[in-house]
Motif scaffolding. Structure first.
Motif, PDB file in Angstrom:
ATOM      1  N   LEU A  14       0.794  -1.230   0.000  1.00  0.00           N
ATOM      2  CA  LEU A  14       0.000   0.000   0.000  1.00  0.00           C
ATOM      3  C   LEU A  14       0.823   1.276   0.000  1.00  0.00           C
ATOM      4  CD1 LEU A  14      -2.961  -0.811   2.385  1.00  0.00           C
ATOM      5  CD2 LEU A  14      -2.926  -0.772  -0.108  1.00  0.00           C
ATOM      6  N   THR A  15       2.082   1.177   0.332  1.00  0.00           N
ATOM      7  CA  THR A  15       2.882   2.394   0.410  1.00  0.00           C
ATOM      8  C   THR A  15       4.294   2.125  -0.089  1.00  0.00           C
ATOM      9  OG1 THR A  15       3.464   4.234   1.873  1.00  0.00           O
ATOM     10  CG2 THR A  15       3.661   2.017   2.784  1.00  0.00           C
ATOM     11  N   ASP A  16       5.004   3.166  -0.359  1.00  0.00           N
ATOM     12  CA  ASP A  16       6.390   3.083  -0.769  1.00  0.00           C
ATOM     13  C   ASP A  16       7.183   2.452   0.380  1.00  0.00           C
ATOM     14  OD1 ASP A  16       9.073   3.539  -1.314  1.00  0.00           O
ATOM     15  OD2 ASP A  16       8.775   5.605  -1.966  1.00  0.00           O
ATOM     16  N   PRO A  17       7.845   1.315   0.166  1.00  0.00           N
ATOM     17  CA  PRO A  17       8.559   0.626   1.245  1.00  0.00           C
ATOM     18  C   PRO A  17       9.601   1.500   1.950  1.00  0.00           C
ATOM     19  CG  PRO A  17       8.396  -0.800  -0.658  1.00  0.00           C
ATOM     20  CD  PRO A  17       7.888   0.560  -1.086  1.00  0.00           C
ATOM     21  N   THR A  18      10.142   2.508   1.264  1.00  0.00           N
ATOM     22  CA  THR A  18      11.114   3.386   1.910  1.00  0.00           C
ATOM     23  C   THR A  18      10.457   4.312   2.930  1.00  0.00           C
ATOM     24  OG1 THR A  18      10.950   5.117   0.204  1.00  0.00           O
ATOM     25  CG2 THR A  18      12.582   3.356  -0.145  1.00  0.00           C
ATOM     26  N   ARG A  19       9.125   4.368   2.948  1.00  0.00           N
ATOM     27  CA  ARG A  19       8.409   5.217   3.892  1.00  0.00           C
ATOM     28  C   ARG A  19       7.820   4.407   5.050  1.00  0.00           C
ATOM     29  NH1 ARG A  19       7.330  10.333   2.161  1.00  0.00           N
ATOM     30  NH2 ARG A  19       7.917  10.794   0.034  1.00  0.00           N
ATOM     31  N   VAL A  20       8.197   3.131   5.148  1.00  0.00           N
ATOM     32  CA  VAL A  20       7.645   2.251   6.181  1.00  0.00           C
ATOM     33  C   VAL A  20       8.747   1.860   7.171  1.00  0.00           C
ATOM     34  CG1 VAL A  20       6.555   0.020   6.650  1.00  0.00           C
ATOM     35  CG2 VAL A  20       5.968   1.283   4.582  1.00  0.00           C
ATOM     36  N   GLU A  21       8.417   1.952   8.438  1.00  0.00           N
ATOM     37  CA  GLU A  21       9.311   1.462   9.489  1.00  0.00           C
ATOM     38  C   GLU A  21       8.553   0.382  10.265  1.00  0.00           C
ATOM     39  OE1 GLU A  21      11.398   3.068  13.613  1.00  0.00           O
ATOM     40  OE2 GLU A  21      10.515   4.509  12.222  1.00  0.00           O
ATOM     41  N   PHE A  22       9.127  -0.802  10.331  1.00  0.00           N
ATOM     42  CA  PHE A  22       8.513  -1.896  11.068  1.00  0.00           C
ATOM     43  C   PHE A  22       8.804  -1.690  12.550  1.00  0.00           C
ATOM     44  CE2 PHE A  22       8.844  -6.366  12.681  1.00  0.00           C
ATOM     45  CZ  PHE A  22       7.491  -6.658  12.592  1.00  0.00           C
ATOM     46  N   LEU A  23       7.761  -1.615  13.368  1.00  0.00           N
ATOM     47  CA  LEU A  23       7.920  -1.358  14.800  1.00  0.00           C
ATOM     48  C   LEU A  23       7.871  -2.634  15.637  1.00  0.00           C
ATOM     49  CD1 LEU A  23       5.634   1.801  15.137  1.00  0.00           C
ATOM     50  CD2 LEU A  23       8.120   1.704  14.813  1.00  0.00           C
ATOM     51  N   GLY A  24       7.578  -3.759  14.994  1.00  0.00           N
ATOM     52  CA  GLY A  24       7.490  -5.027  15.708  1.00  0.00           C
ATOM     53  C   GLY A  24       6.074  -5.540  15.741  1.00  0.00           C
ATOM     54  N   SER A  25       5.946  -6.860  15.830  1.00  0.00           N
ATOM     55  CA  SER A  25       4.644  -7.526  15.877  1.00  0.00           C
ATOM     56  C   SER A  25       3.812  -7.108  14.671  1.00  0.00           C
ATOM     57  CB  SER A  25       3.945  -7.223  17.200  1.00  0.00           C
ATOM     58  OG  SER A  25       2.751  -7.953  17.314  1.00  0.00           O
ATOM     59  N   ASP A  26       2.669  -6.469  14.912  1.00  0.00           N
ATOM     60  CA  ASP A  26       1.792  -6.049  13.816  1.00  0.00           C
ATOM     61  C   ASP A  26       1.745  -4.529  13.690  1.00  0.00           C
ATOM     62  OD1 ASP A  26       0.432  -5.432  16.118  1.00  0.00           O
ATOM     63  OD2 ASP A  26      -1.442  -6.383  15.534  1.00  0.00           O
ATOM     64  N   ARG A  27       2.815  -3.843  14.119  1.00  0.00           N
ATOM     65  CA  ARG A  27       2.828  -2.382  14.146  1.00  0.00           C
ATOM     66  C   ARG A  27       3.833  -1.804  13.146  1.00  0.00           C
ATOM     67  NH1 ARG A  27      -0.465  -2.404  17.964  1.00  0.00           N
ATOM     68  NH2 ARG A  27      -0.373  -2.815  20.146  1.00  0.00           N
ATOM     69  N   PHE A  28       3.390  -0.724  12.506  1.00  0.00           N
ATOM     70  CA  PHE A  28       4.191  -0.086  11.469  1.00  0.00           C
ATOM     71  C   PHE A  28       4.081   1.430  11.603  1.00  0.00           C
ATOM     72  CE2 PHE A  28       2.609  -4.118  10.047  1.00  0.00           C
ATOM     73  CZ  PHE A  28       3.694  -4.728   9.446  1.00  0.00           C
ATOM     74  N   ARG A  29       5.134   2.123  11.206  1.00  0.00           N
ATOM     75  CA  ARG A  29       5.105   3.589  11.138  1.00  0.00           C
ATOM     76  C   ARG A  29       5.224   3.971   9.662  1.00  0.00           C
ATOM     77  NH1 ARG A  29       8.601   5.763  15.345  1.00  0.00           N
ATOM     78  NH2 ARG A  29       6.645   5.597  16.505  1.00  0.00           N
ATOM     79  N   LEU A  30       4.247   4.741   9.181  1.00  0.00           N
ATOM     80  CA  LEU A  30       4.237   5.179   7.795  1.00  0.00           C
ATOM     81  C   LEU A  30       4.458   6.675   7.731  1.00  0.00           C
ATOM     82  CD1 LEU A  30       2.354   2.555   7.810  1.00  0.00           C
ATOM     83  CD2 LEU A  30       1.570   3.417   5.644  1.00  0.00           C
ATOM     84  N   LYS A  31       5.449   7.069   6.976  1.00  0.00           N
ATOM     85  CA  LYS A  31       5.700   8.487   6.723  1.00  0.00           C
ATOM     86  C   LYS A  31       5.007   8.819   5.404  1.00  0.00           C
ATOM     87  CE  LYS A  31       9.460  11.776   6.187  1.00  0.00           C
ATOM     88  NZ  LYS A  31      10.932  11.915   6.094  1.00  0.00           N
ATOM     89  N   MET A  32       3.899   9.534   5.507  1.00  0.00           N
ATOM     90  CA  MET A  32       3.107   9.831   4.310  1.00  0.00           C
ATOM     91  C   MET A  32       3.783  10.914   3.475  1.00  0.00           C
ATOM     92  SD  MET A  32      -0.697   9.710   6.000  1.00  0.00           S
ATOM     93  CE  MET A  32      -1.510   9.994   4.427  1.00  0.00           C
ATOM     94  N   ARG A  33       3.391  10.976   2.227  1.00  0.00           N
ATOM     95  CA  ARG A  33       3.878  12.047   1.363  1.00  0.00           C
ATOM     96  C   ARG A  33       3.275  13.358   1.850  1.00  0.00           C
ATOM     97  NH1 ARG A  33       6.369   9.760  -2.828  1.00  0.00           N
ATOM     98  NH2 ARG A  33       5.737   7.697  -3.490  1.00  0.00           N
ATOM     99  N   PRO A  34       3.975  14.474   1.620  1.00  0.00           N
ATOM    100  CA  PRO A  34       3.416  15.765   2.044  1.00  0.00           C
ATOM    101  C   PRO A  34       2.046  16.018   1.405  1.00  0.00           C
ATOM    102  CG  PRO A  34       5.719  16.002   1.431  1.00  0.00           C
ATOM    103  CD  PRO A  34       5.302  14.609   1.031  1.00  0.00           C
ATOM    104  N   LEU A  35       1.141  16.553   2.213  1.00  0.00           N
ATOM    105  CA  LEU A  35      -0.206  16.902   1.775  1.00  0.00           C
ATOM    106  C   LEU A  35      -0.372  18.408   1.861  1.00  0.00           C
ATOM    107  CD1 LEU A  35      -2.084  14.248   3.940  1.00  0.00           C
ATOM    108  CD2 LEU A  35      -1.503  14.048   1.518  1.00  0.00           C
TER     109      LEU A  35
END
Length: 193
Positions: A36-57
């Motif tokens: 769903l998102t650019d993999p370079t904008r995803v940080e895996f936080l562990g388990s089922d948690r993720f941090r997504l840095k969205m494109r500027p809006l």
């Protein structure tokens, strides 16, 4: 002036495959996130948690870049549930302190005569205290702009889901056929488009 904006987006994708195969694939929430998102904008936080840095809006004269923490939970029936855990607006401290984002969604496989349909729904809600001088803008314009922005975010997610998730699923099927059951839980970031 505090305003709330809302948007919902449904999706129904037909995939010519047995439901059981798609259920196995969907038990890997990381694959959904990377699709769903650019993999370079995803940080895996562990388990089922993720941090997504969205494109500027861009909202009127303000550029915002939300960073959203998500939980993506795979259920035993092969469905996925997604919800936001937190959000930070980087670069605009005034808005960050007065901003709330709530995202909830699901994606579920449903057997059909020709294979499987993926049925999903996402609800996005944002509340924000509009900063000066934007608070002088008429409320209907702010509401229309904010709701339109949220709709465009969800439409982009729907388009990526329609293209990238199905493509990643096909890659996964090929891997399983080539290497046997193997490690079905290995995330494979997909290329951004």
């Amino acid at each position: 002036m505090y305003l709330e904006f809302k948007a919902s987006q449904s999706v129904r994708l037909s995939v010519e495959t047995p439901t059981a195969s798609l259920q196995h694939y969907l038990r890997q929430p990381q694959r959904l996130v990377y699709a769903l998102t650019d993999p370079t904008r995803v940080e895996f936080l562990g388990s089922d948690r993720f941090r997504l840095k969205m494109r500027p809006l861009n909202f009127l004269m303000v550029s915002l870049q939300p960073t959203v923490d998500l939980a993506v939970h795979a259920n035993s029936d092969g469905s996925l549930q997604l919800r936001s855990l937190g959000c930070e607006i980087r670069g605009v401290d005034y808005i960050n302190r007065r901003f709330h984002l709530a995202l909830e969604g699901y994606l579920s496989p449903q057997a059909t005569a020709n294979g499987t349909d993926l049925i999903g729904l996402a609800d996005l809600q944002v509340g924000v205290d509009i900063p000066p001088p934007l608070d002088l803008t008429p409320r209907p314009i702010l509401e229309a702009t904010g709701n339109g922005l949220l709709k465009s975010v969800l439409l982009t997610i729907k388009q990526r889901l329609s293209q990238q998730l199905v493509a990643d699923y096909q890659r996964w099927l090929t891997e399983v056929e080539t290497h046997g059951s193997g490690d079905w839980l290995t995330p494979v970031p997909v290329s951004s488009s």
